[in-house]
Design a protein around this motif. Structure first.
Motif, PDB file in Angstrom:
ATOM      1  N   GLY A  60       0.810  -1.208   0.000  1.00 34.25           N
ATOM      2  CA  GLY A  60       0.000   0.000   0.000  1.00 34.25           C
ATOM      3  C   GLY A  60       0.845   1.261   0.000  1.00 34.25           C
ATOM      4  N   ALA A  61       1.913   1.269   0.810  1.00 33.92           N
ATOM      5  CA  ALA A  61       2.783   2.449   0.876  1.00 33.92           C
ATOM      6  C   ALA A  61       3.490   2.687  -0.452  1.00 33.92           C
ATOM      7  N   ASN A  62       3.975   1.622  -1.074  1.00 28.39           N
ATOM      8  CA  ASN A  62       4.673   1.760  -2.353  1.00 28.39           C
ATOM      9  C   ASN A  62       3.730   2.222  -3.458  1.00 28.39           C
ATOM     10  N   ASP A  63       2.540   1.628  -3.494  1.00 30.37           N
ATOM     11  CA  ASP A  63       1.576   2.013  -4.527  1.00 30.37           C
ATOM     12  C   ASP A  63       1.127   3.460  -4.346  1.00 30.37           C
ATOM     13  N   ALA A  64       0.928   3.869  -3.099  1.00 26.85           N
ATOM     14  CA  ALA A  64       0.510   5.250  -2.837  1.00 26.85           C
ATOM     15  C   ALA A  64       1.602   6.233  -3.245  1.00 26.85           C
ATOM     16  N   ALA A  65       2.845   5.886  -2.924  1.00 26.50           N
ATOM     17  CA  ALA A  65       3.967   6.759  -3.302  1.00 26.50           C
ATOM     18  C   ALA A  65       4.090   6.863  -4.818  1.00 26.50           C
ATOM     19  N   GLU A  66       3.909   5.740  -5.500  1.00 23.32           N
ATOM     20  CA  GLU A  66       3.995   5.749  -6.961  1.00 23.32           C
ATOM     21  C   GLU A  66       2.843   6.537  -7.567  1.00 23.32           C
ATOM     22  N   ALA A  67       1.656   6.415  -6.987  1.00 22.18           N
ATOM     23  CA  ALA A  67       0.507   7.171  -7.485  1.00 22.18           C
ATOM     24  C   ALA A  67       0.732   8.672  -7.330  1.00 22.18           C
ATOM     25  N   ARG A  68       1.275   9.082  -6.173  1.00 22.13           N
ATOM     26  CA  ARG A  68       1.568  10.505  -5.965  1.00 22.13           C
ATOM     27  C   ARG A  68       2.604  10.999  -6.971  1.00 22.13           C
ATOM     28  N   LYS A  69       3.603  10.168  -7.222  1.00 20.14           N
ATOM     29  CA  LYS A  69       4.641  10.535  -8.181  1.00 20.14           C
ATOM     30  C   LYS A  69       4.054  10.711  -9.582  1.00 20.14           C
ATOM     31  N   GLU A  70       3.180   9.803  -9.964  1.00 22.85           N
ATOM     32  CA  GLU A  70       2.574   9.896 -11.296  1.00 22.85           C
ATOM     33  C   GLU A  70       1.655  11.101 -11.406  1.00 22.85           C
ATOM     34  N   LEU A  71       0.885  11.375 -10.361  1.00 25.02           N
ATOM     35  CA  LEU A  71      -0.002  12.539 -10.389  1.00 25.02           C
ATOM     36  C   LEU A  71       0.797  13.834 -10.469  1.00 25.02           C
ATOM     37  N   ARG A  72       1.917  13.900  -9.733  1.00 25.03           N
ATOM     38  CA  ARG A  72       2.772  15.086  -9.819  1.00 25.03           C
ATOM     39  C   ARG A  72       3.332  15.246 -11.225  1.00 25.03           C
ATOM     40  N   SER A  73       3.729  14.112 -11.807  1.00 24.50           N
ATOM     41  CA  SER A  73       4.278  14.151 -13.159  1.00 24.50           C
ATOM     42  C   SER A  73       3.234  14.639 -14.161  1.00 24.50           C
ATOM     43  N   ILE A  74       1.998  14.137 -14.017  1.00 22.10           N
ATOM     44  CA  ILE A  74       0.918  14.567 -14.913  1.00 22.10           C
ATOM     45  C   ILE A  74       0.641  16.057 -14.735  1.00 22.10           C
ATOM     46  N   GLU A  76       2.768  18.376 -13.695  1.00 16.28           N
ATOM     47  CA  GLU A  76       3.864  19.142 -14.278  1.00 16.28           C
ATOM     48  C   GLU A  76       3.766  19.162 -15.803  1.00 16.28           C
ATOM     49  N   MET A  77       3.416  18.031 -16.389  1.00 17.02           N
ATOM     50  CA  MET A  77       3.237  17.978 -17.836  1.00 17.02           C
ATOM     51  C   MET A  77       2.104  18.904 -18.276  1.00 17.02           C
ATOM     52  N   THR A  78       1.022  18.896 -17.510  1.00 14.11           N
ATOM     53  CA  THR A  78      -0.142  19.714 -17.866  1.00 14.11           C
ATOM     54  C   THR A  78       0.180  21.200 -17.774  1.00 14.11           C
ATOM     55  N   LYS A  79       0.971  21.595 -16.762  1.00 11.04           N
ATOM     56  CA  LYS A  79       1.334  23.002 -16.624  1.00 11.04           C
ATOM     57  C   LYS A  79       2.170  23.479 -17.803  1.00 11.04           C
ATOM     58  N   LYS A  80       3.060  22.614 -18.286  1.00 14.24           N
ATOM     59  CA  LYS A  80       3.894  22.991 -19.423  1.00 14.24           C
ATOM     60  C   LYS A  80       3.111  22.976 -20.730  1.00 14.24           C
ATOM     61  N   ASP A  81       2.244  21.963 -20.866  1.00 12.86           N
ATOM     62  CA  ASP A  81       1.460  21.824 -22.084  1.00 12.86           C
ATOM     63  C   ASP A  81       0.199  21.031 -21.732  1.00 12.86           C
ATOM     64  N   PRO A  85      -0.291  15.291 -21.591  1.00 15.44           N
ATOM     65  CA  PRO A  85      -0.712  13.966 -21.098  1.00 15.44           C
ATOM     66  C   PRO A  85      -1.438  13.157 -22.165  1.00 15.44           C
ATOM     67  N   VAL A  86      -2.199  13.854 -23.015  1.00 20.20           N
ATOM     68  CA  VAL A  86      -2.904  13.158 -24.090  1.00 20.20           C
ATOM     69  C   VAL A  86      -1.913  12.571 -25.082  1.00 20.20           C
ATOM     70  N   SER A  87      -0.896  13.370 -25.456  1.00 21.08           N
ATOM     71  CA  SER A  87       0.111  12.868 -26.396  1.00 21.08           C
ATOM     72  C   SER A  87       0.918  11.738 -25.777  1.00 21.08           C
ATOM     73  N   TYR A  88       1.167  11.816 -24.453  1.00 18.00           N
ATOM     74  CA  TYR A  88       1.887  10.739 -23.770  1.00 18.00           C
ATOM     75  C   TYR A  88       1.076   9.446 -23.817  1.00 18.00           C
ATOM     76  N   TYR A  89      -0.229   9.555 -23.526  1.00 16.93           N
ATOM     77  CA  TYR A  89      -1.090   8.372 -23.568  1.00 16.93           C
ATOM     78  C   TYR A  89      -1.129   7.793 -24.979  1.00 16.93           C
ATOM     79  N   PHE A  90      -1.230   8.660 -25.970  1.00 17.66           N
ATOM     80  CA  PHE A  90      -1.283   8.199 -27.352  1.00 17.66           C
ATOM     81  C   PHE A  90       0.003   7.460 -27.720  1.00 17.66           C
ATOM     82  N   LYS A  91       1.137   8.005 -27.330  1.00 16.26           N
ATOM     83  CA  LYS A  91       2.417   7.405 -27.701  1.00 16.26           C
ATOM     84  C   LYS A  91       2.669   6.090 -26.982  1.00 16.26           C
ATOM     85  N   ASN A  92       2.339   6.034 -25.687  1.00 15.17           N
ATOM     86  CA  ASN A  92       2.707   4.873 -24.872  1.00 15.17           C
ATOM     87  C   ASN A  92       1.609   3.830 -24.728  1.00 15.17           C
ATOM     88  N   MET A  93       0.367   4.191 -25.003  1.00 16.30           N
ATOM     89  CA  MET A  93      -0.731   3.249 -24.830  1.00 16.30           C
ATOM     90  C   MET A  93      -1.460   2.949 -26.147  1.00 16.30           C
TER      91      MET A  93
END
Length: 646
Positions: A60-74, A76-81, A85-93
């Protein structure tokens, strides 16, 4: 030695006491290299060795930490552009699953288009007075036969020639198949049906190849240079592959929605009678549109996926193999035969359910709309059902990497729920198909679709590649997928000879069979570092499987059958830690020797940190010791990688 699946205490081994000649900083550096913090506690205990309560807390602690990290990353990406996140999803998924999206679009279009053709060409497609019934039925059989051929053939070629070649040829075959489907015709309507059927077979070969190629490349595409696993891979490998697979659901949704729009455009509405011209335009344009996307896919895979075969090439190089690794295939049947039974048998059972799901739709529509002659209600209900399925796909993607639930539990629950949802109306058929209870029957229909996706349909796709080693991964996946399509073929044939209620009597038991196969023969690879699976495979190829002591033989990552056979008896964290240090030493020595020969030495396949920092200092400091095979009086098993000694 190991903690069991019930969370009882396992070996609490602290790496700090294993090498007395290591400083505190050196011990920390080795722990970071050998025991990453997303799967090991600070004390060096593997997550699956923790007591159940501590395991829940750690995961639970690891998953929560990873979720926070991903949300922060999203964020930061959203603030820049905002669209990044849409282009990231398109490229990787989206892009990794584009082939399966096109496959889902076209193959499910066949079933969607057939009612329209039957209504517009009744003499051929419904009354069979000018067309041969055998050829009408052959449409489904040849489609499935083509898929089976592609799954086995391309799976074999993908391990022989490479993933990239397989991806390119799949897209090329699908493009040509779409051209054939769009242009299919004949001097007579029966000739048209024959041309249409063989076009489906040809297209099916490309579709079949998509299964092993998308699964293997999706599993291997995010791997760093020279590595088999990273933290991203360990924590999100299942999500990456499942996100590619769920594009199949989007393909179905887009196809059904587009057919509705095209029929409204060319026919002017959804009500019969349907003219031959409007039916022709509707179905041919529906095939022509994905042809454009498939042609682009050929280009993308040719020029932008040049590293798709990297892990296969590295594996062949390590084992000194050129061409197809037949030795690995033979060893797979010997060591992993039970796994192949689980992946192939589970897929077979799932496809009976997957195609049997259609049993519900016509029944409740006939009760809800008893005098309806339009094809539009069936299309609209199917659109809703695909939407429900997509929710199941996404929830599977969200939970498939959770170590407390994961692949195996998801498949067991999915099979069991589908069993229940089929057996209940099967033995109370008159009750649920009566007008007053038909909406309960309809609800069961949607729930069975949800749990099929949030269960065996998603899990069978990933585990059929994941539980096997790199050299024969595509072959094993192709065999498993082809066996699954045999289940679809069995369902198609059976449904032609028995009534609807009889089908409901038969189908549920495939769910119980799936539960049995999963519980007994399927290992749980959730959270397993695939680097360790490849390490184990190296020992197996050397005939020294008993010398491997790592987490790939932890009881958590073995099937019940494998545990009963004693496969996990060699699991030993202390011995494995020492062995890993020895292997790294051999790699370090080989790198230093290469550097001495060439000042331009570039570390391509070494672990991060092996040629720098405290790990490097430790090997440098202790390299002059005479007895390199003993540490603190403990004799190590034989075995640095001969490839690393070159």
């Amino acid at each position: 030695m190991a903690g069991d699946d019930n969370g009882h205490d396992g070996p609490h081994v602290s790496a700090a006491h294993q090498f007395e000649d290591m400083s505190t900083h050196e011990t920390g550096a080795f722990n970071k290299l050998i025991r990453p913090d997303d799967i090991y506690t600070p004390e060096g205990v593997y997550w699956a060795d923790l007591p159940f309560g501590q395991r829940i807390k750690f995961v639970g602690a690891n998953d929560a930490a990873e979720a926070r990290k991903e949300l922060r990353s999203i964020w930061e990406m959203t603030k820049k552009d905002p669209l990044s996140p849409v282009s990231y999803y398109f490229k990787n998924m989206v892009l990794p699953g584009a082939g399966l999206g096109l496959e889902g679009y076209v193959l499910f279009s066949i079933g969607n288009v057939t009612p329209l053709l039957a209504a517009a060409f009744p003499a051929c497609w419904s009354k069979y007075t000018i067309c041969n019934l055998d050829w009408i039925n052959a449409l489904g059989y040849l489609e499935i036969a083509g898929i089976i051929v592609g799954q086995i053939l391309v799976g074999f070629l993908g391990d022989w020639v490479g993933r990239r070649w397989g991806l390119i040829q799949d897209a090329t075959i699908m493009f040509l198949g779409l051209i054939m489907l769009t242009a299919a015709w004949g001097v007579t309507q029966n000739g048209w049906v024959i041309c249409y059927a063989w076009s489906l077979f040809f297209y099916g070969v490309g579709v079949g190849g998509e299964y092993p190629m998308t699964a293997t490349s999706g599993m291997e595409n995010a791997v760093g240079s020279g590595k088999v696993s990273t933290k991203e891979d360990r924590m999100h490998r299942g999500r990456k592959v499942t996100s590619a697979f769920l594009m199949q659901g989007w393909g179905q949704l887009i196809n059904q929605g587009l057919l509705i729009v095209l029929l409204l455009c060319f026919h002017g509405g959804g009500s019969p009678p349907y003219s031959e011209v409007s039916a022709q335009w509707t179905y041919r344009v529906s095939f022509a549109i994905p042809a454009v996307g498939t042609l682009w896919l050929v280009y993308y895979r040719t020029y932008h996926m040049k590293a798709a075969s990297r892990q296969l090439i590295a594996s062949k190089k390590k084992h000194s193999v050129t061409g197809y690794d037949s030795h690995s295939l033979n060893l797979t049947f010997s060591y992993f035969g039970s796994r192949l039974l689980a992946t192939a048998g589970g897929w077979f059972a799932n496809d009976v359910f997957f195609y049997g799901n259609k049993l519900f739709q016509s029944q409740f529509i006939s009760v809800i709309l008893p005098h309806e002659t339009s094809i539009m209600p069936g299309w609209l209900f199917n659109l809703i059902n695909v939407g429900v399925s997509l929710v199941g796909y996404y929830l599977a993607s969200f939970l498939i990497d959770n170590k407390l639930y994961g692949r195996k539990n998801m498949q067991i629950v999915g099979f069991m729920m589908d069993f229940i949802f089929f057996v209940v109306p099967g033995f109370h058929y008159a009750y649920y198909t009566s007008p007053e209870h038909i909406h309960a029957f309809q609800t069961i229909y949607f729930l069975s679709s949800f749990f099929n996706q949030f269960g065996p349909n998603a899990v069978t796709f990933i585990v059929a590649a994941e539980v096997f080693p790199v050299p024969i991964r595509a072959t094993a996946h192709g065999i498993s997928a082809a066996t699954g399509k045999l289940g679809a073929l069995v369902a198609a044939i059976m449904y032609s000879y028995v009534g609807v209620q009889t089908r409901f009597y038969v189908v549920p038991w495939f769910g119980l069979a799936g539960v049995f196969l999963t519980v007994l023969f399927l290992p749980d690879t959730t959270g397993l570092d695939l680097r360790e699976q490849e390490r184990r495979w190296y020992f197996i190829r050397q005939g020294r499987d008993h010398d491997y002591h790592g987490i790939a033989v932890h009881p958590k990552h073995l099937s019940l059958w494998e545990r009963m056979q004693g496969v996990g008896k060699h699991y030993d964290p202390q011995l494995d830690y020492k062995q890993r240090v020895q292997e790294y030493r051999a790699e370090w020595e080989a790198g230093m020797a290469k550097q001495a020969e060439d000042d331009a030495f570039f570390v391509d396949e070494a672990e991060d940190g092996l040629f720098e920092g405290h790990v490097h200092k430790y090997f440098e400091r202790t390299s002059a010791e005479k007895n390199m095979s003993k540490t603190n009086g403990f004799s190590l098993p034989p075995g640095p990688d001969p490839e690393l000694e070159k």
